[in-house]
Write a protein that holds these residues in place. Structure first.
Motif, PDB file in Angstrom:
ATOM      1  N   LEU A 173       0.835  -1.200   0.000  1.00 31.34           N
ATOM      2  CA  LEU A 173       0.000   0.000   0.000  1.00 31.34           C
ATOM      3  C   LEU A 173       0.870   1.250   0.000  1.00 31.34           C
ATOM      4  N   ASN A 174       0.364   2.278  -0.623  1.00 31.52           N
ATOM      5  CA  ASN A 174       1.042   3.575  -0.640  1.00 31.52           C
ATOM      6  C   ASN A 174       0.091   4.647  -0.141  1.00 31.52           C
ATOM      7  N   LYS A 175       0.664   5.660   0.517  1.00 26.96           N
ATOM      8  CA  LYS A 175      -0.123   6.815   0.953  1.00 26.96           C
ATOM      9  C   LYS A 175       0.076   7.958  -0.027  1.00 26.96           C
ATOM     10  N   GLN A 176      -1.037   8.599  -0.372  1.00 31.93           N
ATOM     11  CA  GLN A 176      -1.004   9.738  -1.283  1.00 31.93           C
ATOM     12  C   GLN A 176      -1.782  10.897  -0.669  1.00 31.93           C
ATOM     13  N   ASP A 177      -1.227  12.068  -0.807  1.00 33.20           N
ATOM     14  CA  ASP A 177      -1.873  13.295  -0.303  1.00 33.20           C
ATOM     15  C   ASP A 177      -2.114  13.233   1.199  1.00 33.20           C
ATOM     16  N   GLY A 178      -1.360  12.393   1.902  1.00 36.95           N
ATOM     17  CA  GLY A 178      -1.460  12.351   3.345  1.00 36.95           C
ATOM     18  C   GLY A 178      -2.573  11.505   3.900  1.00 36.95           C
ATOM     19  N   TYR A 179      -3.531  11.139   3.050  1.00 32.68           N
ATOM     20  CA  TYR A 179      -4.649  10.374   3.596  1.00 32.68           C
ATOM     21  C   TYR A 179      -5.113   9.263   2.659  1.00 32.68           C
ATOM     22  N   ARG A 180      -4.867   9.382   1.364  1.00 34.03           N
ATOM     23  CA  ARG A 180      -5.306   8.367   0.416  1.00 34.03           C
ATOM     24  C   ARG A 180      -4.409   7.134   0.530  1.00 34.03           C
ATOM     25  N   VAL A 181      -5.029   5.957   0.621  1.00 30.65           N
ATOM     26  CA  VAL A 181      -4.286   4.705   0.672  1.00 30.65           C
ATOM     27  C   VAL A 181      -4.639   3.908  -0.572  1.00 30.65           C
ATOM     28  N   VAL A 182      -3.645   3.641  -1.405  1.00 27.36           N
ATOM     29  CA  VAL A 182      -3.876   2.935  -2.663  1.00 27.36           C
ATOM     30  C   VAL A 182      -2.935   1.744  -2.754  1.00 27.36           C
ATOM     31  N   MET A 183      -3.312   0.777  -3.582  1.00 24.74           N
ATOM     32  CA  MET A 183      -2.472  -0.396  -3.801  1.00 24.74           C
ATOM     33  C   MET A 183      -1.235  -0.010  -4.594  1.00 24.74           C
TER      34      MET A 183
END
Length: 765
Positions: A173-183
């Motif tokens: 998982l990666n965090k984007q924009d401080g709150y988005r969690v994406v594969m």
């Protein structure tokens, strides 16, 4: 039989909240559409995943937090879909679902397949990845990680297929924009999947311990056989097979793949009573494992079920007659409900029987409660086929899910029901030969499993006083003492079952047939089931270490003659100690033991102390108490060194102190019951010459000196002293003849055979 306490109600805890949500979506004051709520899964933390039909033809998935008592919407499908399996990762960032094709609808899922397995990002709702599109059922289950509060950027998903394989997906998982969690690797998920099991025909998931049990069919040269294996998942998410257990099963035992504890499929439901097999595995944190399975006998009016006691290195198979009024075609699809309660396994076939199997003391049928006919009542308000057992290894009680009504109950044994069995009138209920084993099993359940309940203990003592000579097959007072002593030790170590006394019945030279068999029940025992521990299980601490130790100790103690402790073990030392001027055993050590024991007795006993036992300076009595502690400690250290010297020392002191406290409790209860004054009992260091001295078993003192004493007579003087040995002496003389008539002594307790020397002077008022 069971005391049920509701902990969750789908209508109360979820449905009302769903109607409010749908009313808000539709912008109406009150939503009146059908929601059709279905429970999908129960995660490790107790969270309940469910789906419902939303407004405008949608399907929604929500979560009920059993701790916060709150509901949360997780995901919404924009069409009506059939969710057959569902799981949520701990961080609530990923949702795995398996969708079954609804053959009754006009629309079909694309691509055309019976099952479509998806992995969905829900924090926030973003990407959806297809994991499988196959023509068989697929179950999904996230592993749980112990993270120490740190943010986790990976999840691990189990995918179990009806084709007989299990894949493990590692999702970065990666965090984007401080709150988005994406594969982080959606396109490589299937390529990096790890196949950990192939060729299984039955699988059970244990979320609390992160274990996967499965059964595989092995083709041997001489015969077909089944192997049950256990895969343990570690905090690092590595896994390995830690146990292999051969099972003696028919070749056609698993005609279809069975899933246990992997959610609820409302669209491919195979009800237990319609399937050919029912199988469950239950474990306990102190190192016990029970494998339970049933199979109807073809063409016969009977049910066969087996309980494999891995910790006892044996299995027990029961054949129970169902009576001639059961149609053979229906009997072929009947399966019992297996419910673990403490160290008992309840086997319940609705309308037929209830069998509470003692998994710790399994040698004799009389220590397991069997009820049939009108006595069969679990307290359930629904069909047992709708019940799913939810069990956690660290909990003594189980939870029952009524899937039809959407309710969850915690289940425990009912003390009032067990007391009814004890207090039932023998002639009106059933023949004594049938009632005695039921009372014996109920007595042990009450005393051991119900814990330290003073009010319950007092009720049992009152029952003992009212039924002194009611049973010919067992001595209820001895059983009371032994079961009460067993209660303070059974949770310390499972291996204590073989070295501490449990029942006086086990030491009888001649045991009545009613204690050895149950009408309509045939029991066969198989020894040496040969479990194989593999990998890290041989070096792990905790459950696997305890289970392996217990199986090894069982084999060792089975080979040792008379491993249970008896007071005859100290007879020679006691005689030697009394005769020696310079004792070989230091008196100071014995006195220290005695001080520890008597200080515990004084701490526990908070009543009025009507009977001042163990308070006089009797040097022989104090020496014997100290010697008992010393020899019992030596016995446990010799057979069970793993427990540790400190724990054994504490256990032994508590054990002997509990024995003395029980004696005082029984005598004081009788004193209160018969309203005897405080001067009735006097302790003398030397008995008067003019009176007769008789030795009784400690557990029979109040029986023969109080209950059997005619009303015109009173006990004026009783001298109580603990002795090591000696047979019960027939009372003689005018005073005893007039009091007891043709009384005959019952004999001594198997343990504790500490005797109380009593000097009785009966006089007329």
């Amino acid at each position: 039989m069971l005391k049920l306490k509701p902990t969750f109600d789908l209508q109360r805890d979820v449905e009302s909240d769903i109607f409010r949500k749908e009313a808000s979506v539709c912008r109406v004051q009150e939503y009146s559409g059908a929601v059709d709520i279905c429970i999908l899964n129960i995660e490790r933390d107790g969270s309940i995943l469910y789906s419902w039909k939303g407004a405008a033809g949608t399907t929604r998935i929500g979560k009920y937090d059993s701790n916060a008592k709150q509901n949360k919407l997780l995901y919404t499908f924009d069409k009506q879909v059939c969710v057959s399996s569902c799981s949520l990762n701990e961080e609530e960032t990923l949702l795995a679902v398996s969708l079954a094709q609804d053959t009754g609808g006009d629309e079909r899922l694309q691509p055309i397949s019976k099952c479509l397995t998806l992995l969905i990002e829900i924090h926030p709702i973003n990407n959806t990845q297809v994991l499988k599109a196959v023509d068989c059922r697929v179950k999904v289950q996230f592993l749980n990680s112990e993270t120490d509060g740190r943010s986790v950027l990976e999840s691990h998903l189990l995918l179990l297929s009806e084709d007989g394989y299990v894949d493990l997906y590692h999702v970065l998982l990666n965090k984007q924009d401080g709150y988005r969690v994406v594969m982080g690797n959606p396109e490589r998920l299937s390529k990096t999947a790890e196949r950990i099991v192939e060729g299984f025909c039955w699988a059970q998931w244990d979320g609390h311990t992160q274990r996967l049990y499965y059964v595989a069919h092995q083709l041997a040269r001489t015969q077909d056989k089944f192997l049950m294996r256990c895969v343990q998942f570690y905090p690092s998410h590595n896994c390995e097979t830690v146990l292999e257990l051969p099972l003696e099963l028919p070749a056609t035992f698993f005609p279809t793949v069975n899933f246990v504890n992997l959610g609820f499929d409302h669209y491919n439901m195979e009800r237990p009573e319609q399937g050919p097999v029912c199988m469950k595995v239950f474990t306990n944190r102190i190192g016990s494992m029970c494998v339970c399975y049933s199979q109807p006998a073809k063409g016969k009016q009977e049910l066969i079920y087996t309980v494999v006691l891995v910790h006892k290195d044996c299995s027990k198979t029961f054949r129970v007659s169902l009576g001639g009024d059961q149609p053979s075609h229906r009997a072929a699809h009947l399966h019992p409900l297996f419910v673990p309660i403490g160290y008992h396994i309840l086997v319940y076939l609705q309308g037929h029987f209830l069998h509470s199997i003692n998994t710790r003391q399994q040698e004799m049928l009389c220590h397991s409660l069997f009820l049939s006919g009108v006595d069969v009542d679990m307290g359930l308000q629904c069909q047992s086929a709708n019940i799913t057992v939810l069990h956690a290894e660290e909990e003594s009680s189980s939870s029952l899910l009524d899937l039809g009504n959407g309710r969850i109950y915690t289940a425990d044994l009912s003390p009032s029901f067990l007391m009814q069995i004890l207090q039932s009138d023998t002639p009106s209920r059933c023949p004594s030969s049938k009632a005695d084993p039921q009372r014996l099993a109920a007595l042990h359940c009450l005393l051991v499993y119900m814990g330290n309940d003073p009010s319950m203990e007092l009720k049992i003592i009152e029952w003992l006083c009212d039924n002194m000579s009611a049973f010919g097959s067992f001595d209820q007072i001895q059983e009371f003492i032994l079961a009460s002593l067993y209660r303070i030790s059974y949770e310390k170590s499972l291996s204590l079952d073989k070295v501490l006394p449990y029942s006086s019945v086990l030491d009888k030279k001649e045991i009545l047939g009613c204690l050895l068999e149950v009408p309509g029940v045939l029991c066969t025992t198989e020894l040496h089931i040969e479990p194989v521990f593999k990998g890290k299980a041989r070096s792990l601490q905790g459950f696997w270490s305890e289970l392996e130790w217990n199986t090894e100790r069982t084999k060792y103690l089975d080979a040792v003659p008379n491993p249970r402790y008896r007071t005859s073990h100290i007879q020679a030392d006691w005689e030697k100690l009394k005769s020696e001027r310079r004792p070989s055993i230091p008196r100071n050590n014995l006195e220290e033991n005695t001080k520890k024991v008597l200080s515990m007795v004084d701490t526990w006993c908070c009543d009025k102390k009507l009977v001042p036992l163990f308070q006089e300076e009797d040097h022989q009595q104090r020496a014997l108490i100290g010697l008992t502690v010393d020899k019992l400690r030596e016995h446990l250290n010799r057979h069970l060194p793993r427990i540790g010297k400190k724990k054994i020392d504490s256990l032994v002191v508590n054990y002997v102190a509990k024995l003395l406290e029980l004696i005082r409790h029984m005598l004081e209860s009788v004193w209160v019951k018969h309203k005897l004054g405080p001067r009735v009992l006097c302790l003398l260091s030397i008995p008067p010459r003019c009176v007769q001295t008789v030795s009784y078993s400690s557990s029979l003192v109040h029986a023969h000196l109080i209950t059997f004493l005619p009303k015109p007579f009173r006990v004026r003087c009783v001298c109580v002293r603990v002795a090591a040995s000696g047979g019960a002496v027939q009372p003689s003389g005018r005073c005893f003849t007039s009091c007891f008539g043709s009384w005959k002594p019952r004999g001594l307790c198997a343990y504790p055979s500490l005797q109380i020397w009593t000097t009785v002077v009966p006089t007329r008022d």
